[in-house]
Design an enzyme around this catalytic site. Structure first.
Site, PDB file in Angstrom:
ATOM      1  N   SER A  99      36.710  36.507  38.109  1.00  0.00           N
ATOM      2  CA  SER A  99      34.980  36.984  39.543  1.00  0.00           C
ATOM      3  C   SER A  99      34.504  37.293  38.135  1.00  0.00           C
ATOM      4  O   SER A  99      34.234  37.282  37.557  1.00  0.00           O
ATOM      5  CB  SER A  99      36.013  37.432  39.729  1.00  0.00           C
ATOM      6  OG  SER A  99      34.807  36.921  41.604  1.00  0.00           O
TER       7      SER A  99
ATOM      8  N   ASP B 120      36.153  27.202  45.459  1.00  0.00           N
ATOM      9  CA  ASP B 120      35.505  28.429  45.142  1.00  0.00           C
ATOM     10  C   ASP B 120      34.275  28.166  45.362  1.00  0.00           C
ATOM     11  O   ASP B 120      34.058  27.110  44.469  1.00  0.00           O
ATOM     12  CB  ASP B 120      36.234  28.675  43.821  1.00  0.00           C
ATOM     13  CG  ASP B 120      35.701  29.877  43.579  1.00  0.00           C
ATOM     14  OD1 ASP B 120      35.340  30.945  44.763  1.00  0.00           O
ATOM     15  OD2 ASP B 120      35.996  30.679  42.280  1.00  0.00           O
TER      16      ASP B 120
ATOM     17  N   HIS C 128      39.994  31.311  45.024  1.00  0.00           N
ATOM     18  CA  HIS C 128      38.742  32.004  44.131  1.00  0.00           C
ATOM     19  C   HIS C 128      40.404  33.544  44.308  1.00  0.00           C
ATOM     20  O   HIS C 128      40.831  33.689  45.519  1.00  0.00           O
ATOM     21  CB  HIS C 128      37.916  32.566  44.725  1.00  0.00           C
ATOM     22  CG  HIS C 128      37.168  33.551  44.246  1.00  0.00           C
ATOM     23  ND1 HIS C 128      36.547  33.233  42.787  1.00  0.00           N
ATOM     24  CD2 HIS C 128      37.304  34.951  44.440  1.00  0.00           C
ATOM     25  CE1 HIS C 128      35.624  34.515  42.285  1.00  0.00           C
ATOM     26  NE2 HIS C 128      36.573  35.289  43.232  1.00  0.00           N
TER      27      HIS C 128
END
Length: 268
Positions: free
Chosen positions: A118, A209, A239
């Site tokens: 991320s 995501d 995610h």
């Protein structure tokens, strides 16, 4: 208004409630350049190749504890040493503080690879860009898991997957504002004019995501620049699947196995 201390405490609480992760030969807290807190994981007494890990957390949360079991599992499954970075977080330390921290650790530790999930994926590749531009040695490999690569949030999946899944688009926009308050000074890896000379790259994205399309697009741009890229979009996942260490989902378990095989092949 988002209560940032509470947000950070919730992240630590979620991590503490989950499984601890594998027991390793040695786990040691230490300090790196500028006194930066680090955590070093060794799967066995003998020295192994080193991977620097940059945790996610939307630039504002996450620390050595929230991603402890992720780092333990990587070290154990891939037989590598892992050096986790407790970089400075926004909003107290906005852009480019965390990029500087990660770049400093890469210069100091000279790892075989750098990885991040991320926001950590963003910081890992931005640090590589910084080292490349300075003519400094680069890790041989960068591993980017559900990375944020376009801070303009202009990719279609931000709209298509930004509600009802693990990462909410409104929260993402808020987090980016904390990291880089001025839209005119938000460096995005996807928008970098030249990606030549970057390390061999593994990019793993997730079907559901909000960051999926920008990760996919970054893989394409790197390949177009002549970088060797292994790219995979994991079906059915959301995610943050890298932290699903209980692996109750067979899809998540399979995705972890594929990622660990990639790391083992490229780093060992």
């Amino acid at each position: 208004m988002v209560d940032i201390p509470d947000l950070r405490a919730q992240a630590r609480g979620r991590a503490a409630a989950g499984p601890r992760g594998p027991v390793l030969a040695r786990v040691e807290d230490l300090h790196g350049p500028g006194g930066l807190p680090l955590r070093h994981y060794r799967p066995r007494v003998q020295a192994r190749p080193l991977l620097v890990y940059v945790h996610g957390g939307a630039f504002v949360m996450g620390d050595l504890d929230t991603h402890d079991r992720t780092c333990r599992r990587i070290a154990d499954a891939c037989d590598v040493e892992v050096l986790a970075v407790d970089y400075r977080r926004a909003p107290e330390h906005p852009c480019p503080a965390a990029i500087e921290d990660v770049a400093a650790v890469l210069r100091w530790s000279r790892p075989a690879a750098v990885a991040g999930d991320s926001a950590g994926g963003y910081l890992a590749t931005m640090a590589c860009l910084r080292l490349r531009d300075a003519g400094d040695p680069l890790p041989a490999v960068q591993i980017l898991i559900c990375p944020n690569t376009d801070l303009t949030l202009s990719q279609p999946s931000v709209v298509d997957k930004g509600i009802g899944y693990a990462l909410d688009a409104d929260f993402l926009a808020w987090a980016i504002e904390q990291w880089a308050p001025d839209p005119a000074t938000r460096p995005s890896p996807l928008l970098a004019p030249d990606l030549r000379g970057m390390p061999d790259t593994v990019i793993v994205t997730a079907e559901h995501d909000a960051l999926r399309d920008e990760g996919d697009a970054y893989a394409y741009r790197l390949a177009q620049a002549g970088v060797r890229v292994t790219h995979r979009q994991e079906p059915g996942l959301m995610h943050g699947f890298i932290q699903n260490m209980d692996l109750t989902s067979p899809e998540a378990a399979a995705a972890h196995d594929r990622l660990f095989r990639d790391l083992t092949t490229l780093i060992s």
